[in-house]
Structure formats: C-alpha cells, structure tokens
Design an enzyme around this catalytic site. Sequence first.
Site, PDB file in Angstrom:
ATOM      1  N   ASP A  63     -27.693 -12.266 -31.302  1.00 57.47           N
ATOM      2  CA  ASP A  63     -26.829 -12.001 -30.137  1.00 57.47           C
ATOM      3  C   ASP A  63     -26.383 -10.262 -30.557  1.00 57.47           C
ATOM      4  OD1 ASP A  63     -24.813 -11.403 -28.246  1.00 57.47           O
ATOM      5  OD2 ASP A  63     -23.263 -11.770 -29.656  1.00 57.47           O
ATOM      6  N   ASP A  65     -23.523  -8.030 -29.028  1.00 58.05           N
ATOM      7  CA  ASP A  65     -21.988  -7.560 -29.321  1.00 58.05           C
ATOM      8  C   ASP A  65     -21.466  -8.460 -30.264  1.00 58.05           C
ATOM      9  OD1 ASP A  65     -22.644  -5.619 -27.400  1.00 58.05           O
ATOM     10  OD2 ASP A  65     -22.166  -6.897 -25.416  1.00 58.05           O
ATOM     11  N   MET A  95     -16.908 -15.153 -23.133  1.00 59.49           N
ATOM     12  CA  MET A  95     -17.114 -15.385 -24.698  1.00 59.49           C
ATOM     13  C   MET A  95     -16.748 -16.665 -25.119  1.00 59.49           C
ATOM     14  SD  MET A  95     -19.205 -13.074 -25.667  1.00 59.49           S
ATOM     15  CE  MET A  95     -19.797 -13.224 -23.683  1.00 59.49           C
ATOM     16  N   GLY A  96     -15.443 -16.982 -24.593  1.00 58.88           N
ATOM     17  CA  GLY A  96     -14.764 -18.443 -24.775  1.00 58.88           C
ATOM     18  C   GLY A  96     -15.324 -19.713 -24.123  1.00 58.88           C
ATOM     19  N   GLY A 154     -25.170  -8.196 -22.987  1.00 54.17           N
ATOM     20  CA  GLY A 154     -24.805  -6.666 -22.621  1.00 54.17           C
ATOM     21  C   GLY A 154     -25.943  -5.826 -21.908  1.00 54.17           C
ATOM     22  N   ASP A 222     -22.046 -14.974 -32.171  1.00 56.58           N
ATOM     23  CA  ASP A 222     -20.453 -15.151 -32.492  1.00 56.58           C
ATOM     24  C   ASP A 222     -19.903 -16.156 -31.053  1.00 56.58           C
ATOM     25  OD1 ASP A 222     -18.833 -13.173 -30.525  1.00 56.58           O
ATOM     26  OD2 ASP A 222     -21.045 -12.529 -30.680  1.00 56.58           O
TER      27      ASP A 222
END
Length: 269
Positions: A63, A65, A95-96, A154, A222
């Site tokens: 990934d 970002d 992201m969550g 992104g 992440d």
Amino acid sequence: MFIHSKQGYLWRKKRKPTSQVEVHVKVEISTVILLVTTGDWGTMTTIQETKELFRRADAVCFDVDSTVIKEEGIDELAKFCGVGDAVREMTRKAMGGSMTFKKALTERLSIIRCSREQVNKLITDHPPQLTPGIKELVDRLHKRNMKVFLISGGFRCIVEHVASQLNIPLHHVYANRLKFYFNGEYAGFDEAQPTAESGGKGKVISMLKEQHGFETVVMIGDGATDLEACPPANAFIGFGGNVVRAQVKERCSWYVTSFDELLKELDKI
C-alpha cells in the site's frame, strides 16, 4: 464437517448451528493448532508462516498512503485545496472499513474538486515523504529478485512520483486515475480502475498471479483495504509505523511498526 487440503495442511471445519463462530483444526505433523475466527476460515496464518512466506515471496505488494509514505495523499490534497477538515473524517472511515471505499472516494473528491494545476503544484511544493526504511527495504527486495508493486487507492499521478523515488517500474503501479477537462478543471475519476472499488487490491493481486505466474505474493499495508486483499495474497503484514488502525492490528498475525523489522527478517536467509 469436511476436510479441505490447503498448502500441504489438512483443515477440519465445524460450524455450530446456532452460532456464527467457526472452529478450525489445523493438523500439521504432531502439532494441533486451534484457530477461532469469524471470517474466511481458510486464510489465517501464524506469525511463523507469514514470516516464511515473506522470506520466499515471488512478489511483495505495498500500500502507499500511510505505509510507503507518511501521509494520506488524499488528505494532503484536500488540505492543499483548503478542505482538509471535511475530508479527513471520511478517510478515517474508509480506512477503518465503516464505509465502502468507492463511496468514500467519490464523496471526498466531490468536496476537493482539485484542478490539474493544483495536483501538480502539490507534488512540486509538498512532495510525499517516504517512510523511514522503505527505500532500503525495496532495494533489498530487488536485490533478491523479488518483484515489488505499489497498489494504492490513492492517485496515480502522486504514486508514480513515489515509485520513481524507489526505482519501481511505473508498470508496477496500480492506482486511481483523476480525470480533468481540457481547461484543467476536475472531471471525476476513472471508476473502471479496480483500485476504485472495495476489494480492488485483491483483484489486482489475482491479476498479477495470473499474468506472471507468481506462487507467493505478500501484501503489506496499514488499512482495511490492504487486509482484505489476503486472500488472494498468500500473506498479509500489517504496518503501523505511521498510523495504528486497531481493527487491522487485531486481525493480522504479524504486525510491524518499522520496516527495519522486515529487513531483519530478510537477514535470516
């Protein structure tokens, strides 16, 4: 109950009729490991297995970002365009995993509405900052003849700049494409790109396996969109060097906060 063979192991699956919890028994020579999950029953690996898969991977996918770079590119673009606060919360939800990625991307870009000139100026005035250790790690992987790919939700114009810094071929970059009108004004994004969808990173990895014949692919990232790429990735390594996302940390077997940990693992070979 049935038995399914996966990577040389036997898996026995039992489902309680009144519960969603599944119990899986993995039989490996004389060792029995109980894995209790609420998700895809065949995908969990131990930390030792994940490390072994990383050491012998054919390809490693990162990934970008908050993993390869310190920032979230879309948040930096929003800040540069003066709408940072309005976009930051949507990024956190995306992201969550509490909002579909495409919905979050569409809504954020409809607020930002960046021009081509603004994007170019962002890259020139505020270039993305590499996470410490990533350049050394990518160099080491290249020396081991492992293929390295950047798979990002992104924007390609930003990710290509990062790839150039890391000597990663641009055809190893998979990211979203912004669209602009002839006068440079924002015209949307290419919704046909797999990275524009939830589950898109997994689709890219499946494609890479098919095109290149990779047997072992490791995903490092992440966020929730990185975690869900395994499978088809053979293993996932959670990265918390820039931001720690609790639900990702809890669900992966190997979670690192520095790329030095991965470099040390390669030294064991």
